[in-house]
Design a protein around this motif. Structure first.
Motif, PDB file in Angstrom:
ATOM      1  N   TRP A  38       0.764  -1.296  -0.020  1.00  0.00           N
ATOM      2  CA  TRP A  38       0.048  -0.095   0.021  1.00  0.00           C
ATOM      3  C   TRP A  38       0.862   1.402  -0.074  1.00  0.00           C
ATOM      4  N   ALA A  39       2.048   1.081   0.224  1.00  0.00           N
ATOM      5  CA  ALA A  39       2.777   2.342   0.290  1.00  0.00           C
ATOM      6  C   ALA A  39       3.682   2.483  -1.133  1.00  0.00           C
ATOM      7  N   ALA A  40       3.545   1.394  -2.138  1.00  0.00           N
ATOM      8  CA  ALA A  40       4.088   1.638  -3.201  1.00  0.00           C
ATOM      9  C   ALA A  40       3.348   2.950  -4.223  1.00  0.00           C
ATOM     10  N   GLY A  41       2.311   2.765  -4.191  1.00  0.00           N
ATOM     11  CA  GLY A  41       1.567   3.874  -4.926  1.00  0.00           C
ATOM     12  C   GLY A  41       1.718   5.226  -4.384  1.00  0.00           C
ATOM     13  N   PRO A  42       1.650   5.546  -3.154  1.00  0.00           N
ATOM     14  CA  PRO A  42       1.743   7.007  -2.685  1.00  0.00           C
ATOM     15  C   PRO A  42       3.328   7.256  -2.875  1.00  0.00           C
ATOM     16  N   ALA A  43       4.148   6.402  -3.075  1.00  0.00           N
ATOM     17  CA  ALA A  43       5.671   6.811  -3.488  1.00  0.00           C
ATOM     18  C   ALA A  43       5.579   7.377  -4.810  1.00  0.00           C
ATOM     19  N   TRP A  44       4.813   6.990  -5.878  1.00  0.00           N
ATOM     20  CA  TRP A  44       4.857   7.421  -7.070  1.00  0.00           C
ATOM     21  C   TRP A  44       3.920   8.593  -7.349  1.00  0.00           C
ATOM     22  N   PHE A  45       2.688   8.924  -6.251  1.00  0.00           N
ATOM     23  CA  PHE A  45       2.042  10.059  -6.218  1.00  0.00           C
ATOM     24  C   PHE A  45       3.040  11.235  -5.644  1.00  0.00           C
ATOM     25  N   VAL A  46       3.954  11.010  -4.750  1.00  0.00           N
ATOM     26  CA  VAL A  46       4.915  11.918  -4.378  1.00  0.00           C
ATOM     27  C   VAL A  46       5.705  12.324  -5.618  1.00  0.00           C
ATOM     28  N   ALA A  47       6.210  11.346  -6.531  1.00  0.00           N
ATOM     29  CA  ALA A  47       7.151  11.747  -7.397  1.00  0.00           C
ATOM     30  C   ALA A  47       6.191  12.591  -8.152  1.00  0.00           C
ATOM     31  N   SER A  48       4.923  12.315  -8.614  1.00  0.00           N
ATOM     32  CA  SER A  48       4.108  13.084  -9.386  1.00  0.00           C
ATOM     33  C   SER A  48       3.881  14.390  -8.919  1.00  0.00           C
ATOM     34  N   LEU A  49       3.447  14.605  -7.613  1.00  0.00           N
ATOM     35  CA  LEU A  49       3.246  15.719  -7.215  1.00  0.00           C
ATOM     36  C   LEU A  49       4.502  16.767  -7.227  1.00  0.00           C
ATOM     37  N   LEU A  50       5.860  15.989  -7.003  1.00  0.00           N
ATOM     38  CA  LEU A  50       7.157  17.129  -7.115  1.00  0.00           C
ATOM     39  C   LEU A  50       7.315  17.563  -8.549  1.00  0.00           C
ATOM     40  N   THR A  51       6.954  16.606  -9.489  1.00  0.00           N
ATOM     41  CA  THR A  51       7.136  16.861 -10.771  1.00  0.00           C
ATOM     42  C   THR A  51       6.238  18.219 -11.427  1.00  0.00           C
ATOM     43  N   TRP A  52       4.900  18.079 -10.782  1.00  0.00           N
ATOM     44  CA  TRP A  52       3.947  19.019 -11.255  1.00  0.00           C
ATOM     45  C   TRP A  52       3.824  20.151 -10.599  1.00  0.00           C
ATOM     46  N   TRP A 103      15.766  11.921  -8.666  1.00  0.00           N
ATOM     47  CA  TRP A 103      16.118  12.179 -10.264  1.00  0.00           C
ATOM     48  C   TRP A 103      15.381  13.546 -10.406  1.00  0.00           C
ATOM     49  N   GLU A 104      14.299  13.606 -10.553  1.00  0.00           N
ATOM     50  CA  GLU A 104      13.497  14.930 -10.885  1.00  0.00           C
ATOM     51  C   GLU A 104      13.966  16.082 -10.095  1.00  0.00           C
ATOM     52  N   VAL A 105      13.944  15.970  -8.836  1.00  0.00           N
ATOM     53  CA  VAL A 105      14.130  17.315  -8.233  1.00  0.00           C
ATOM     54  C   VAL A 105      15.708  17.539  -8.450  1.00  0.00           C
ATOM     55  N   ALA A 106      16.712  16.553  -8.407  1.00  0.00           N
ATOM     56  CA  ALA A 106      18.017  17.105  -8.376  1.00  0.00           C
ATOM     57  C   ALA A 106      18.597  17.552  -9.817  1.00  0.00           C
ATOM     58  N   GLN A 107      17.695  17.284 -10.859  1.00  0.00           N
ATOM     59  CA  GLN A 107      18.020  17.766 -12.151  1.00  0.00           C
ATOM     60  C   GLN A 107      17.108  18.552 -12.790  1.00  0.00           C
ATOM     61  N   ALA A 108      15.769  18.167 -12.629  1.00  0.00           N
ATOM     62  CA  ALA A 108      14.862  19.267 -13.479  1.00  0.00           C
ATOM     63  C   ALA A 108      14.399  20.302 -12.538  1.00  0.00           C
ATOM     64  N   LYS A 109      14.575  20.337 -11.289  1.00  0.00           N
ATOM     65  CA  LYS A 109      14.366  21.232 -10.393  1.00  0.00           C
ATOM     66  C   LYS A 109      15.597  22.233 -10.051  1.00  0.00           C
ATOM     67  N   LEU A 110      16.640  21.443  -9.835  1.00  0.00           N
ATOM     68  CA  LEU A 110      17.848  22.205  -9.192  1.00  0.00           C
ATOM     69  C   LEU A 110      19.135  22.159 -10.084  1.00  0.00           C
ATOM     70  N   LEU A 111      18.997  21.421 -11.172  1.00  0.00           N
ATOM     71  CA  LEU A 111      20.054  21.235 -12.076  1.00  0.00           C
ATOM     72  C   LEU A 111      21.400  21.292 -11.288  1.00  0.00           C
ATOM     73  N   LEU A 112      21.407  20.087 -10.477  1.00  0.00           N
ATOM     74  CA  LEU A 112      22.756  19.738  -9.966  1.00  0.00           C
ATOM     75  C   LEU A 112      23.902  18.902 -10.785  1.00  0.00           C
ATOM     76  N   LEU A 113      23.338  18.315 -11.774  1.00  0.00           N
ATOM     77  CA  LEU A 113      24.335  17.687 -12.411  1.00  0.00           C
ATOM     78  C   LEU A 113      24.372  18.538 -14.063  1.00  0.00           C
ATOM     79  N   PRO A 114      25.922  18.267 -14.523  1.00  0.00           N
ATOM     80  CA  PRO A 114      25.883  19.216 -15.629  1.00  0.00           C
ATOM     81  C   PRO A 114      25.149  18.716 -16.935  1.00  0.00           C
ATOM     82  N   ARG A 115      24.886  19.406 -17.868  1.00  0.00           N
ATOM     83  CA  ARG A 115      23.988  19.116 -18.814  1.00  0.00           C
ATOM     84  C   ARG A 115      25.043  19.333 -20.202  1.00  0.00           C
ATOM     85  N   PRO A 116      24.905  18.722 -21.213  1.00  0.00           N
ATOM     86  CA  PRO A 116      23.788  17.702 -21.506  1.00  0.00           C
ATOM     87  C   PRO A 116      24.277  16.132 -21.293  1.00  0.00           C
TER      88      PRO A 116
END
Length: 336
Positions: A38-52, A103-116
């Motif tokens: 029952w904790a697996a689904g909420p983990a993905w909801f957290v990822a969805s909420l952070l992304t959105w 990964w979403e927070v570290a790269q898409a939100k904070l750009l902690l890793l060098p692109r591209p």
């Protein structure tokens, strides 16, 4: 001493300690079968909420689509938990959902890793949404190239291994050739193969056949040579000929060893496939990866790696299923 007297002798505290290990075991089982699914689904909801909800650090594509995808996976996992189909995979699904959120927070939100060099989950999703036709075409080309080379190499390897195990004259003439050519890394023969064969496709197929054929040959030879001679004697007393001895005695008895060789040959064929597509054959997932690297399209390269991983895992799974079907007594052995 009676049971009541024994309980009085050891005391209530000691009697309770004799049943103590059952409580942690029940707690662990409840965690695995009730809480974690029952904790697996909420983990993905957290990822969805952070992304959105958390703003992107740059103008990345398909952020809303990625959030919707994460939410959809979360709903599917809740449904699987309700149907009690998620107990074994729940820890992995939780780790995967939280890992993608990180990964979403570290790269898409904070750009902690060098692109591209390091993309975002949005970049990876965009590749599958916009370039799926080219990826699918590359996958089909790789499967076709691998199927021919691996099938030819495995068939020749089984035939050669049977000959080495059954015939002294065959072993006298063929074994030196196997010792000379077999241990050579097929990639070392790549320049020579492109000269000897009329097309890059034939050269690649020959090298993949060599890569898969050598381990299959050695393991088949080992399996056939280890067959108890008494089996052949019993078959001969019943009028069996050499063909029957090979097909109905030697090969079934050597099947476990043969499948080990097939697994090893498949892995070596994967490696040779990528090298051949990068250096010679202008199609397939290896060529797609080289093209993506040349244009610094690293998300495309990572997408090709994911497709290649799925292809290799799927083929190995199929080979395991075939082994389990033919060798039913090994079903409880090594799993994939």
């Amino acid at each position: 001493m009676s049971g009541a007297e024994t309980t009085q002798a050891i005391g209530p505290a000691e009697a309770g300690r004799t049943h103590a290990p059952a409580t942690p075991r029940r707690a662990t089982r409840a965690l695995r079968h009730i809480v974690l699914p029952w904790a697996a689904g909420p983990a993905w909801f957290v990822a969805s909420l952070l992304t959105w909800r958390v703003p992107d650090a740059d103008d990345f594509p398909d952020t809303n689509e990625l959030a919707a995808l994460f939410a959809g996976i979360g709903v599917a996992l809740l449904a699987a938990a309700a149907l009690r189909r998620l107990s074994a995979r729940a820890p992995w699904m939780i780790a995967l959902g939280l890992g993608l959120a990180t990964w979403e927070v570290a790269q898409a939100k904070l750009l902690l890793l060098p692109r591209p060099f390091f993309g975002t989950p949005q970049d990876l999703l965009d590749v599958f949404l916009t370039d799926w036709k080219r990826l699918g075409d590359s996958l089909l080309h790789s499967l076709g190239l691998l199927a021919v080379g691996y099938t030819v190499g495995s068939t020749l390897g089984i035939a050669t291994g049977v000959g080495l195990g059954r015939s002294r004259h065959f072993r006298y003439w063929v074994l030196p050739v196997v010792r000379l050519v077999g241990p050579l890394p097929p990639v070392a023969l790549l320049p020579l193969a492109f000269v000897l064969f009329p097309s890059n496709w034939l050269a690649s197929e020959a090298l993949m056949a060599l890569a898969s054929g050598f381990p299959v040959t050695i393991l088949t030879w080992s399996g056939v040579a280890a067959v108890d001679p008494a089996y052949y004697d019993v078959a001969r007393t019943m009028g069996a000929r050499n063909r029957f001895l090979v097909l109905r005695v030697a090969l079934p008895a050597a099947s476990p060893q043969i499948f080990v060789g097939l697994f090893m040959g498949l892995g070596m064929s994967f490696a040779m496939l990528v090298i051949a597509e990068m250096l010679g054959v202008k199609s397939g997932l290896g060529f797609y990866m080289q093209w993506a690297q040349g244009w610094a399209a690293y998300p495309d390269m990572y997408a090709a790696l994911l497709v290649m991983s799925a292809m290799c895992t799927g083929l190995i799974t199929i080979l395991f299923r075939v082994r389990d079907r033919l060798l039913g007594w090994q079903k409880d052995g090594l799993k994939w």
